[in-house]
Design a protein around this motif. Structure first.
Motif, short mmCIF file in Angstrom:
data_model
loop_
_atom_site.label_atom_id
_atom_site.label_comp_id
_atom_site.label_asym_id
_atom_site.label_seq_id
_atom_site.Cartn_x
_atom_site.Cartn_y
_atom_site.Cartn_z
N SER A 76 99.47 -17.19 121.97
CA SER A 76 100.21 -18.39 121.56
C SER A 76 99.27 -19.43 121.01
N GLN A 135 107.57 -19.87 121.79
CA GLN A 135 107.97 -19.10 122.96
C GLN A 135 109.16 -19.77 123.66
N GLU A 152 107.13 -14.17 121.19
CA GLU A 152 107.99 -13.51 122.18
C GLU A 152 109.48 -13.78 121.93
MG LIG Z 1 102.26 -17.06 124.93
#
Ligand SMILES: [Mg+2]
Ligand SMILES: Nc1ncnc2c1ncn2[C@@H]1O[C@H](COP(=O)(O)OP(=O)(O)OP(=O)(O)O)[C@@H](O)[C@H]1O
Lengths: 408, 506
Positions: free
Chosen positions: B44, B88, B168
């Motif tokens: 991320s 996310q 994700e």
């Molecule tokens: Mg992440």
């Protein structure tokens, strides 16, 4: 993910400073403001009489700031404290002056009534989920009205001596005056209240001791440590300031009763918020109410208790205030809630809850107090005073937000 | 095909943590590039560097995008160049309509006045593209997560996207919603949109990715290209965890004892719509040492069932009985449910599981503060010892337990929630999507912990949308649909097909 190494002590110090700017900033601001006023008022600010006055003038704000911090950390706010304070003062005046109740009956009753007032407001906030802003805004009007009604629009006073001592009394010296008088010349003073002097040294000692203990703990658990320089400097400044102020007090009339009340309450609330399960849960409640609830925390009850507590502290403040003025007036406590709330936010509490410290609130209140006092001595008009206080509040909060965004 | 994006020697440091260390990433024009790695590996963070969340200057290294050095100052800067990230955590405004969300900050307006006709018409177009049949005026909070995710993509498409980053995207989606999303990704690929996807679901990665980059501990481990050799899950796993993993589910001796928990005649009504029954006459049992699964589609009522049992945290007019060890148990509020021996690990860790601004330590001890305190006074040394123990046992990746939870990667946050409930020492642990957003290695660790609990004779209820996980872990699986249990399968007779057919035939 690898642990970044700090290249040398220099970056370590800078890094630490950057992460803890808030706390140092507050302390630094307080010192800077005191030095500034000390100079521009030609030393009037730190005269023993004025220091005593500073404590008396700000005691009720500080007392209420303790409760307000808890309320704000829990994610709420209480706008009614100024009115409640005035209401309790009025109640005490009517009971003692008009109805001839004994002080020893009146004071406990006032504290209970304060608690009930808090309970009455907390009930709606906690169990009915009515926003505290609205409930306490209503409370602010209701209790302002109630004090007017109680006092029938008049000022009621004066109080008997035994009531006045709540605010204007001083703790008698432990040692006979002759001892103090014997030692005083060493410091170039006429008299010396040994109790105040010794308490100053003891308090500084306790602060140093607990800081050392905390540091040992940090070491043991590898928590990022305050660089040695800062640690020593900070402790030295705090202890020196404490001893200095207590020394000044001791050359005047010694320890004011309210200072003891305030000091004891501050210690109790620091302990409650930082070391007990109760305090921890309040922070969790303010940080994320739903998660706290699902962790088995009785969030409603805690919210309720935060308001009850606020009510009791507002009652204590009300008694101190009435005793200091030696009369209860319908205007007592007017708009004071704003000073209290400002003190808490200057002290670093967050509007959204979950963040804030007792020490911060107390220092914040002192900062406002010194500003008020210093500007008054300088003869600055109330118009400018208000503007400056407003800007200080704004600056403190902007500083907070800026700080946070840089860390993120 | 040429490289659309080259990230060279990217290094990003947070106070005390080097999240990225000389990371390399090269993405070809028009491909779907998967970024995989363990929790906290830095995926991320890398994407935030790319999209300007962390602006140029706050990291080291170079980003070459579309043939030139890119130094994005913020998100709008990168969006202007067609780089769009879907984080996310979804970032939609729940009380605004789909159309309003799609054009938020990019409103279809003339002189500051919103042109609603164009807004809704354009939104309807975009919704069609992503395969949503909802009206553009629908409020976002009435959509399930799967559809919200599609709205996020529609929003990205509204901005002339060239490089779409999905962090994700399927973590919270059901099987069928995930499939729809992956199909959409493939569809976008044919339209020339380059995509980077971060995912812990390796079967999905294998299905859509043209190349895969594995990141471990903030450095690039390998890049695989599907054109030269087929990418297998085993290959990815090996690079991710640094060793071969023969099994996805640890071995467990299955032995179940006496009945531990029994729920009888459980009925729950919706908290706001009093006439809507959410749970209908549910009966189930959990034996000591047993892992019981609850399968079902999104919206089947599994979370509602769990939360209503756990201290009536959901719903109203709840009726029914909970027996623990044969005795009626008082679970009428959360403290009592915990005292009775229940624990519930929420599926929504950010809003229901964690106090994000608090430290790891304070989150772990929150539901069992008594255990680290004497007469209401917290023993902080003990507290630290306890949290250090869980940090080690759960392999929470963090420089210290005094780190704020908000700074942890998603998977490590999940481990903190789990630690919190393990520390409460429950008799029956209800896990709601416990491995959502967790990497394969950590999943294995969590399965191991579940097995330990079962070996200690505790009962575990596992709600999961990942059927392989239920099949791999559970002794018995209940199938839930529309608020009722529609079937029960022993491990030996359970299969994905049987579970699905139970859901469908009902
Ligand atoms: Mg992440
Ligand atoms: N703002 C921050 N402050 C401090 N540390 C941070 C911050 N953001 C991320 N980190 C740390 O950087 C590392 C990488 O985090 P990142 O979120 O990129 O992981 P990830 O690969 O996306 O993991 P996951 O699969 O769990 O989402 C973690 O160790 C995390 O704790």
């Amino acid at each position: 993910m690898a642990l970044a190494e700090h290249s040398g002590a220099q970056t370590g110090v800078m890094h630490y400073l950057k992460n803890n700017l808030r706390e140092y900033g507050l302390l630094f601001a307080l010192i800077a403001i005191m030095v500034f006023f000390q100079i521009v008022t030609d030393g009037t600010l730190l005269r023993p009489v004025n220091i005593t006055n500073l404590f008396l003038q700000n005691s009720y704000i500080i007392i209420m700031a303790l409760g307000m911090l808890v309320v704000i950390v829990s994610g709420n706010i209480d706008l009614s404290v100024g009115s409640v304070m005035g209401f309790i003062g009025a109640l005490a005046a009517v009971m003692i002056v008009n109805l001839d109740y004994s002080v020893y009956v009146t004071v406990p009753i006032c504290l209970v009534v304060g608690g009930l007032v808090g309970a009455a407001q907390g009930y709606w906030v906690a169990y009915w989920k009515i926003p505290s802003f609205i409930v306490t805004l209503a409370g602010m009007l209701v209790f302002r009205g109630l004090s007017l009604w109680l006092l029938e629009g008049q000022s009621v006073g004066p109080f008997p001596r035994e009531f006045q001592v709540i605010a204007t009394g001083f703790v008698p010296d432990v040692l006979p005056a002759s001892v103090g008088e014997g030692i005083a010349p060493i410091f170039g003073a006429n008299r010396l209240n040994m109790l105040a002097f010794l308490m100053g040294i003891a308090a500084a000692g306790i602060i140093v001791w607990s800081a050392l203990r905390q540091r040992a703990r940090n070491r043991a658990y590898g928590i990022e440590d305050e660089p040695q320089v800062f640690f020593v400097a900070r402790l030295a400044i705090i202890s020196a300031a404490l001893i200095f102020i207590m020394f000044k007090l001791s050359t005047f009339r010694g320890l004011p009763n309210v200072l003891i009340t305030m000091g004891v309450l501050t210690v109790i609330y620091t302990f409650l918020t930082e070391s007990t399960t109760l305090g921890r849960r309040v922070y969790a409640l303010g940080g994320n109410e739903k998660a706290a609830k699902l962790s088995g925390i009785k969030t409603e009850r805690l919210t309720f208790l935060a308001f009850v507590n606020m009510g009791v502290l507002a009652a204590i403040a009300g008694l101190v205030f009435a005793a200091r003025l030696n009369t209860a007036t319908p205007k007592a406590g007017f708009a004071l809630e704003l000073d209290v709330i400002a003190a808490v936010f200057i002290g670093g509490a967050s509007m959204s809850g979950g963040v804030g410290k007792i020490v911060g609130a107390v220092v914040g209140a002192f900062l406002m107090g010194v500003l008020n006092n210093g500007m008054s001595i300088m003869g600055i008009g109330i118009d400018y005073q208000q503007m400056i206080k407003g800007l200080v509040l704004l600056a403190a909060v902007i500083f907070d937000v800026y700080n946070k965004s840089k860390q993120g | 095909m040429t490289a659309l994006l080259e990230m060279r020697a990217i290094t990003k440091t947070f106070p005390g943590v080097k999240a990225l260390d000389q990371v390399q990433l090269s993405v070809r024009e028009g491909e779907i590039h998967a970024l995989v790695g363990e929790n906290g590996a830095g995926k991320s963070t890398l994407m935030k560097v790319l999209s300007g969340v962390y602006p140029a200057g706050s990291y080291e290294g170079e980003i070459h995008y579309d043939g030139a050095l890119a130094e994005f100052r913020d998100i709008s800067d990168s969006e202007a160049r067609g780089v769009i990230i879907i984080h996310q955590e979804l970032a939609l405004v729940p009380l605004l309509s789909i159309a309003e969300n799609i054009f938020l900050g990019n409103e279809r307006a003339r002189g500051g006045v919103i042109d609603w006709r164009e807004t809704n018409a354009r939104a309807a177009d975009l919704l069609r593209k992503v395969g949503l049949s909802e009206a553009p005026q629908t409020k976002v909070d009435s959509l399930g997560v799967g559809k919200q995710q599609l709205v996020e993509i529609a929003k990205a498409l509204s901005k002339d996207v060239r490089l779409l980053i999905l962090d994700e995207p399927t973590a919270a989606l059901s099987e069928s919603d995930s499939q729809a999303l992956l199909d959409l990704m493939l569809e976008l690929k044919t339209q020339g949109v380059t995509q980077i996807i971060i995912s812990h679901k390796l079967n999905e990665v294998r299905r859509v990715a043209d190349s895969v980059t594995v990141i471990r501990d903030g450095t690039t481990v390998s890049t695989m290209d599907a054109r030269s050799a087929p990418i297998t899950e085993a290959l990815i796993v090996r690079d991710m965890v640094g060793r071969d993993m023969a099994h996805r589910y640890p071995e467990r001796e299955r032995r179940s004892g006496a009945t531990l928990m029994e729920v009888k005649g459980w009925n729950v009504w919706h908290p706001e719509h009093a006439d809507r029954q959410v749970i209908r006459d549910v009966n189930f049992t959990v034996r000591a040492g047993e892992v019981v699964g609850i399968a079902g589609l999104m919206g089947a009522g599994r979370t509602e069932l769990a939360m209503s049992i756990f201290g009536r945290s959901y719903g109203r007019n709840i009726s029914g009985e909970v027996l623990l060890n044969g005795q009626p148990a008082d679970t009428s509020n959360v403290p009592r449910a915990i005292a009775a021996g229940l624990a519930y690990v929420t599926e929504d860790r950010k809003s229901l599981g964690l106090v994000l601004d608090e430290t790891i330590q304070r989150n772990i001890t929150l539901s069992n503060l008594e255990a680290v305190s004497t007469s209401g006074v917290i023993n902080e040394n003990e507290e630290t010892r306890v949290s250090e123990r869980y940090r080690a046992a759960m392999a929470i990746r963090t420089p210290s337990v005094f780190q704020k939870v908000v700074n942890l990667s998603g998977g490590n946050q999940q481990k903190v929630v789990l630690s919190k409930w393990l520390f409460a020492e429950p008799e029956v642990l209800i896990l709601d999507e416990p491995t959502r957003g967790i990497d394969v290695g950590a999943k294995f660790e969590i399965y191991g912990i579940i097995n330990d609990l079962s070996a200690q004779g505790k009962g575990v209820v596992m709600i999961s949308s990942e059927m392989p996980e239920l099949l791999g872990m559970c002794d018995r699986i209940y199938v839930m649909n529309e608020g009722a249990l529609v079937g029960e399968l022993a491990a030996s007779e359970a299969s994905q097909e049987r579970i699905m057919s139970l859901i469908v035939t009902e």
